[in-house]
Design a protein around this motif. Structure first.
Motif, PDB file in Angstrom:
ATOM      1  N   VAL A 102      -1.158  19.706   1.227  1.00 47.91           N
ATOM      2  CA  VAL A 102      -2.122  19.856   0.136  1.00 47.91           C
ATOM      3  C   VAL A 102      -2.991  18.602   0.029  1.00 47.91           C
ATOM      4  CG1 VAL A 102      -2.368  20.013  -2.382  1.00 47.91           C
ATOM      5  CG2 VAL A 102      -0.767  21.514  -1.183  1.00 47.91           C
ATOM      6  N   LEU A 103      -2.386  17.414   0.122  1.00 50.97           N
ATOM      7  CA  LEU A 103      -3.163  16.170   0.038  1.00 50.97           C
ATOM      8  C   LEU A 103      -4.129  16.042   1.215  1.00 50.97           C
ATOM      9  CD1 LEU A 103      -0.403  13.679  -1.182  1.00 50.97           C
ATOM     10  CD2 LEU A 103      -2.251  14.694  -2.526  1.00 50.97           C
ATOM     11  N   THR A 104      -3.689  16.427   2.394  1.00 52.12           N
ATOM     12  CA  THR A 104      -4.550  16.384   3.570  1.00 52.12           C
ATOM     13  C   THR A 104      -5.732  17.335   3.403  1.00 52.12           C
ATOM     14  OG1 THR A 104      -2.687  15.782   4.976  1.00 52.12           O
ATOM     15  CG2 THR A 104      -4.614  16.721   6.076  1.00 52.12           C
ATOM     16  N   GLU A 105      -5.456  18.525   2.909  1.00 51.02           N
ATOM     17  CA  GLU A 105      -6.523  19.499   2.676  1.00 51.02           C
ATOM     18  C   GLU A 105      -7.461  19.029   1.567  1.00 51.02           C
ATOM     19  OE1 GLU A 105      -8.791  22.867   3.462  1.00 51.02           O
ATOM     20  OE2 GLU A 105      -7.234  21.873   4.634  1.00 51.02           O
ATOM     21  N   THR A 164       0.848  -1.182   0.000  1.00 48.37           N
ATOM     22  CA  THR A 164       0.000   0.000   0.000  1.00 48.37           C
ATOM     23  C   THR A 164       0.884   1.232   0.000  1.00 48.37           C
ATOM     24  OG1 THR A 164      -1.706  -1.177   1.239  1.00 48.37           O
ATOM     25  CG2 THR A 164      -1.795   1.233   1.284  1.00 48.37           C
ATOM     26  N   VAL A 165       0.558   2.188  -0.841  1.00 52.32           N
ATOM     27  CA  VAL A 165       1.273   3.458  -0.882  1.00 52.32           C
ATOM     28  C   VAL A 165       0.457   4.450  -0.057  1.00 52.32           C
ATOM     29  CG1 VAL A 165       2.147   5.303  -2.365  1.00 52.32           C
ATOM     30  CG2 VAL A 165       2.188   2.940  -3.170  1.00 52.32           C
ATOM     31  N   THR A 166       1.083   5.022   0.958  1.00 49.40           N
ATOM     32  CA  THR A 166       0.392   5.946   1.865  1.00 49.40           C
ATOM     33  C   THR A 166       0.511   7.384   1.371  1.00 49.40           C
ATOM     34  OG1 THR A 166       2.344   6.357   3.214  1.00 49.40           O
ATOM     35  CG2 THR A 166       0.967   4.434   3.811  1.00 49.40           C
ATOM     36  N   THR A 167      -0.181   8.286   2.043  1.00 53.68           N
ATOM     37  CA  THR A 167      -0.072   9.708   1.729  1.00 53.68           C
ATOM     38  C   THR A 167       1.369  10.176   1.892  1.00 53.68           C
ATOM     39  OG1 THR A 167      -2.341  10.040   2.486  1.00 53.68           O
ATOM     40  CG2 THR A 167      -0.956  12.008   2.304  1.00 53.68           C
ATOM     41  N   ASP A 168       2.046   9.721   2.957  1.00 52.77           N
ATOM     42  CA  ASP A 168       3.466  10.069   3.146  1.00 52.77           C
ATOM     43  C   ASP A 168       4.314   9.592   1.974  1.00 52.77           C
ATOM     44  OD1 ASP A 168       3.636  11.557   5.483  1.00 52.77           O
ATOM     45  OD2 ASP A 168       3.879   9.804   6.774  1.00 52.77           O
ATOM     46  N   ASP A 169       4.070   8.364   1.534  1.00 55.32           N
ATOM     47  CA  ASP A 169       4.821   7.819   0.396  1.00 55.32           C
ATOM     48  C   ASP A 169       4.599   8.667  -0.853  1.00 55.32           C
ATOM     49  OD1 ASP A 169       5.639   5.665   2.020  1.00 55.32           O
ATOM     50  OD2 ASP A 169       3.948   4.420   1.377  1.00 55.32           O
ATOM     51  N   LEU A 170       3.336   9.001  -1.119  1.00 57.00           N
ATOM     52  CA  LEU A 170       3.026   9.830  -2.287  1.00 57.00           C
ATOM     53  C   LEU A 170       3.714  11.187  -2.183  1.00 57.00           C
ATOM     54  CD1 LEU A 170      -0.779   9.089  -2.739  1.00 57.00           C
ATOM     55  CD2 LEU A 170       1.094   8.300  -4.204  1.00 57.00           C
ATOM     56  N   ALA A 171       3.665  11.793  -0.999  1.00 56.11           N
ATOM     57  CA  ALA A 171       4.289  13.099  -0.799  1.00 56.11           C
ATOM     58  C   ALA A 171       5.791  13.033  -1.057  1.00 56.11           C
ATOM     59  CB  ALA A 171       4.008  13.608   0.612  1.00 56.11           C
ATOM     60  N   SER A 176       9.302  20.749  -7.406  1.00 57.14           N
ATOM     61  CA  SER A 176      10.031  21.655  -6.516  1.00 57.14           C
ATOM     62  C   SER A 176       9.386  21.826  -5.148  1.00 57.14           C
ATOM     63  CB  SER A 176      10.157  23.025  -7.192  1.00 57.14           C
ATOM     64  OG  SER A 176       8.862  23.552  -7.427  1.00 57.14           O
ATOM     65  N   MET A 177       8.294  21.153  -4.868  1.00 55.93           N
ATOM     66  CA  MET A 177       7.629  21.292  -3.570  1.00 55.93           C
ATOM     67  C   MET A 177       8.264  20.390  -2.525  1.00 55.93           C
ATOM     68  SD  MET A 177       3.593  21.437  -4.582  1.00 55.93           S
ATOM     69  CE  MET A 177       3.077  21.743  -2.909  1.00 55.93           C
ATOM     70  N   LYS A 178       8.258  20.855  -1.284  1.00 58.13           N
ATOM     71  CA  LYS A 178       8.733  20.030  -0.178  1.00 58.13           C
ATOM     72  C   LYS A 178       7.672  18.993   0.173  1.00 58.13           C
ATOM     73  CE  LYS A 178      11.707  23.375   2.089  1.00 58.13           C
ATOM     74  NZ  LYS A 178      12.031  23.997   3.371  1.00 58.13           N
ATOM     75  N   ARG A 179       8.121  17.881   0.738  1.00 57.16           N
ATOM     76  CA  ARG A 179       7.203  16.806   1.118  1.00 57.16           C
ATOM     77  C   ARG A 179       6.131  17.315   2.080  1.00 57.16           C
ATOM     78  NH1 ARG A 179       8.409  11.771   4.829  1.00 57.16           N
ATOM     79  NH2 ARG A 179       9.957  13.246   5.504  1.00 57.16           N
ATOM     80  N   SER A 180       6.524  18.146   3.035  1.00 57.95           N
ATOM     81  CA  SER A 180       5.544  18.655   4.004  1.00 57.95           C
ATOM     82  C   SER A 180       4.468  19.491   3.318  1.00 57.95           C
ATOM     83  CB  SER A 180       6.243  19.467   5.093  1.00 57.95           C
ATOM     84  OG  SER A 180       6.957  20.545   4.521  1.00 57.95           O
ATOM     85  N   ASP A 181       4.854  20.247   2.276  1.00 60.11           N
ATOM     86  CA  ASP A 181       3.875  21.047   1.530  1.00 60.11           C
ATOM     87  C   ASP A 181       2.932  20.149   0.750  1.00 60.11           C
ATOM     88  OD1 ASP A 181       5.048  23.428   2.436  1.00 60.11           O
ATOM     89  OD2 ASP A 181       6.437  23.489   0.732  1.00 60.11           O
TER      90      ASP A 181
END
Length: 143
Positions: free
Chosen positions: A57-60, A33-40, A48-53
């Motif tokens: 965005v995915l959480t929102e 399973t690929v999680t939101t963290d993995d996708l980020a 050019s976006m940071k993983r936290s950004d």
């Protein structure tokens, strides 16, 4: 996409044998399973976006989609597909007898994948399946 073969052997509850018994069918194999963290993390490597950004965005996106779906909107993500909420209910003899608490029995989210239409053939090509290769899982002596 990986698959493994399974031989069908099925008896129905009334004792009848499935006419497809003895035939081999492909069954999808999922390797994880690929999680939101993995996708980020993957998206961070590809732009050019940071993983936290990306994760923010995915959480929102989940929060906004939930809100819009529950407000009776269909949510279309270009290149992915459209999400809609559907409800199940039992019938009432008269409209005046219908109540949510008594007649609505469940809900679910329906997903319709995005597609393009081939102008020459009229065939629908689903975006998420474009370029997919199907192969059997590697044989392994371990059960």
């Amino acid at each position: 996409m990986l698959y493994k073969l399974r031989k069908l052997e099925r008896t129905f509850s009334d004792g009848r044998q499935d006419p497809a018994n003895g035939k081999w069918f492909a069954r999808t194999v999922y390797v994880g399973t690929v999680t939101t963290d993995d996708l980020a993390q993957i998206i961070e490597r590809n732009c050019s976006m940071k993983r936290s950004d990306v994760k923010a965005v995915l959480t929102e996106l989940v929060e906004v989609m939930t809100s819009k779906l529950q407000d009776s909107y269909a949510v279309k993500l270009d290149g992915i597909g459209t999400f809609k909420i559907a409800i199940r209910s039992t019938g009432a003899v008269e409209a005046s007898e219908f109540s949510v608490s008594k007649n609505v029995t469940g809900s679910k989210v329906n997903f319709s994948p995005a597609y393009t239409v081939d102008s020459a053939t009229g065939a629908r090509n689903r975006s998420l399946l474009s370029g997919m290769k199907v192969s059997e899982t590697p044989k392994n002596d371990v059960a």
